[in-house]
Design a protein around this motif. Structure first.
Motif, short mmCIF file in Angstrom:
data_model
loop_
_atom_site.label_atom_id
_atom_site.label_comp_id
_atom_site.label_asym_id
_atom_site.label_seq_id
_atom_site.Cartn_x
_atom_site.Cartn_y
_atom_site.Cartn_z
N UNK A 1 0.83 -1.20 0.00
CA UNK A 1 0.00 0.00 0.00
C UNK A 1 0.86 1.25 0.00
N UNK A 2 0.47 2.22 -0.83
CA UNK A 2 1.19 3.48 -0.89
C UNK A 2 2.29 3.53 -1.92
N UNK A 3 2.69 2.39 -2.47
CA UNK A 3 3.77 2.39 -3.46
C UNK A 3 3.37 3.17 -4.70
N UNK A 4 2.13 3.02 -5.13
CA UNK A 4 1.61 3.77 -6.28
C UNK A 4 0.44 4.65 -5.85
N UNK A 5 -0.51 4.04 -5.15
CA UNK A 5 -1.68 4.78 -4.65
C UNK A 5 -1.96 4.34 -3.22
N UNK A 6 -2.85 5.05 -2.55
CA UNK A 6 -3.21 4.70 -1.19
C UNK A 6 -4.00 3.40 -1.12
N UNK A 7 -4.11 2.86 0.08
CA UNK A 7 -4.79 1.58 0.29
C UNK A 7 -6.22 1.58 -0.22
N UNK A 8 -6.92 2.72 -0.09
CA UNK A 8 -8.32 2.81 -0.48
C UNK A 8 -8.51 3.20 -1.94
N UNK A 9 -7.40 3.43 -2.67
CA UNK A 9 -7.51 3.92 -4.05
C UNK A 9 -7.18 2.87 -5.12
N UNK A 10 -7.01 1.62 -4.72
CA UNK A 10 -6.56 0.63 -5.71
C UNK A 10 -7.62 0.35 -6.78
N UNK A 11 -8.90 0.43 -6.43
CA UNK A 11 -9.93 0.21 -7.44
C UNK A 11 -9.82 1.24 -8.56
N UNK A 12 -9.65 2.50 -8.21
CA UNK A 12 -9.49 3.55 -9.22
C UNK A 12 -8.26 3.31 -10.07
N UNK A 13 -7.16 2.92 -9.43
CA UNK A 13 -5.90 2.72 -10.15
C UNK A 13 -6.00 1.56 -11.14
N UNK A 14 -6.69 0.49 -10.76
CA UNK A 14 -6.87 -0.64 -11.67
C UNK A 14 -7.80 -0.24 -12.81
N UNK A 15 -8.87 0.45 -12.50
CA UNK A 15 -9.79 0.92 -13.54
C UNK A 15 -9.09 1.81 -14.55
N UNK A 16 -8.21 2.68 -14.08
CA UNK A 16 -7.52 3.64 -14.96
C UNK A 16 -6.33 3.02 -15.70
N UNK A 17 -5.94 1.79 -15.33
CA UNK A 17 -4.79 1.16 -15.97
C UNK A 17 -3.47 1.57 -15.37
#
Length: 383
Positions: free
Chosen positions: A86-102
């Motif tokens: 968690x936090x390496x690319x996005x916060x723990x609660x933001x992984x869904x957005x990051x996967x959706x955005x590629x």
């Protein structure tokens, strides 16, 4: 995202697609032409960038690693996984957005972490407990229509470019850590408490003030007085966080989150670009990891519970019946409001139907394991 980051994402996707397409074309090329193809192209593995919602030191990172090891081994090295905390690319609660955005190809998380987008997300992990255990509910996902409902929610209703699978039927989560003993619901009223998902709504309806925090922020918040009590998930994670240093009363057995599972998220474009056998490996490895995660969890959770009790001076308690009964009543009240949303009602109807049939069999068929345990280990269950 700045221009440089956007370019990096675009280049990543282009490289992946180019690699896959070039590999396919090479298979139809003449032997002579193939001699001119760079050897490194044929050998370079495809990298899947996967971030979790867990700190690097958490036992759940070990469980995520069990998944990635199986993917790499089954693919014969053709697919490598860049596993990040968690936090390496996005916060723990933001992984869904990051996967959706590629930005990420995949993530290892739980659905309650994005229930702020749609409360129905929590039904796939932290919803009402109708009597089914975690294995019952994970079985509903794969055999009772849950997977199709999850796809309807994420892809049809929310328009997300995400494919999600569930794995590892987590043991019911403890009510958690309290500085002082709690015997009734009245003892909990007014306490600032950490939980997530619909459990946050549940505990708030029981008189608590709820804060939703990622795992790595819990103990610091407790130290600063931001929260008075908390739950995360299990004895191993809690002990690694240092929960025993900020509270000494640990309550096991609760209905607030009694049937959760890991959520494995994949960008749909990433999956579609994979060769069929690699996609099968990526998806089927979730099932393989679910089994080995269960074995690791039972081993480490039980060992760490003993360490908390015997080495750290923690008071291990069962959640009092008064609180358990209040949780069930609170769920009943919440369900009435939740079902005003047609999709939520559709999911809950499906879950109730599954649990009514399957748990009827499970409960009638199960012997009294506590009786057998007491017979061979007399007195150990007394608290």
């Amino acid at each position: 995202m700045d221009i440089g980051e956007e370019a990096a994402v675009t280049d990543k996707g282009f490289s992946r697609r180019s690699f896959l397409k070039n590999t396919a074309l090479a298979g139809g090329a003449t032997a002579g032409a193939a001699l001119y193809a760079p050897a490194v192209l044929a050998q370079a593995p495809l990298v899947m960038k996967m971030q979790t919602s867990w700190p690097a030191s958490d036992v759940w990172m070990d469980m995520a690693r069990q998944y990635t090891e199986r993917v790499e081994k089954m693919s014969g090295g053709r697919l490598k996984v860049d596993l990040l905390p968690a936090g390496a690319v996005v916060g723990a609660f933001q992984v869904m957005d990051a996967v959706n955005d590629g930005v990420l190809d995949a993530a290892h998380s739980v659905s309650a972490y994005w229930y702020g987008k749609n409360k129905a997300a929590s039904l796939f992990g932290t919803g009402p407990v109708f009597g089914g255990n975690p294995t019952t509910m994970l079985s509903w996902f794969y055999q009772g229509g849950g997977r199709e409902l999850y796809r309807e929610l994420t892809q049809d209703m929310m328009g997300l470019k995400v494919v999600g699978l569930l794995g590892f039927p987590m043991p019911a989560q403890p009510l958690g850590w309290f500085k002082n003993e709690v015997k009734t619901v009245a003892d909990m009223k007014g306490l600032k408490y950490r939980t997530v998902g619909l459990a946050a709504d549940l505990m708030q309806s029981m008189g608590m003030s709820v804060a939703q925090l990622p795992g790595g922020e819990i103990v610091p918040a407790m130290e600063r007085g931001v929260i008075d009590a908390f739950e995360f998930n299990n004895p191993s994670s809690d002990r690694r966080f240092g929960a025993q240093d900020v509270a000494k009363n640990y309550y096991l057995g609760s209905y607030h989150q009694a049937s959760e599972a890991f959520e494995f998220l994949f960008n749909s474009d990433f999956l579609e670009d994979l060769e069929p056998d690699l996609r099968a490996i990526v998806e089927t490895a979730v099932e393989a990891a679910s089994t080995v995660n269960t074995a690791l969890g039972l081993d480490q959770y039980s060992a760490d519970l003993q360490k908390l009790q015997n080495e750290d001076g923690v008071n291990i308690r069962r959640t009092p019946q008064d609180i358990l009964s209040a949780e069930l009543e609170a769920w009943s009240t919440m369900i009435v409001e939740l079902e005003k949303d047609p999709f939520i009602k559709k999911v809950l109807d499906s879950q109730r139907s599954w649990v009514e049939r399957v748990t009827y069999y499970e409960l009638l068929n199960a012997p009294d394991y506590a009786l057998a345990y007491e017979h061979f280990f007399p007195g150990k269950l007394k608290m």
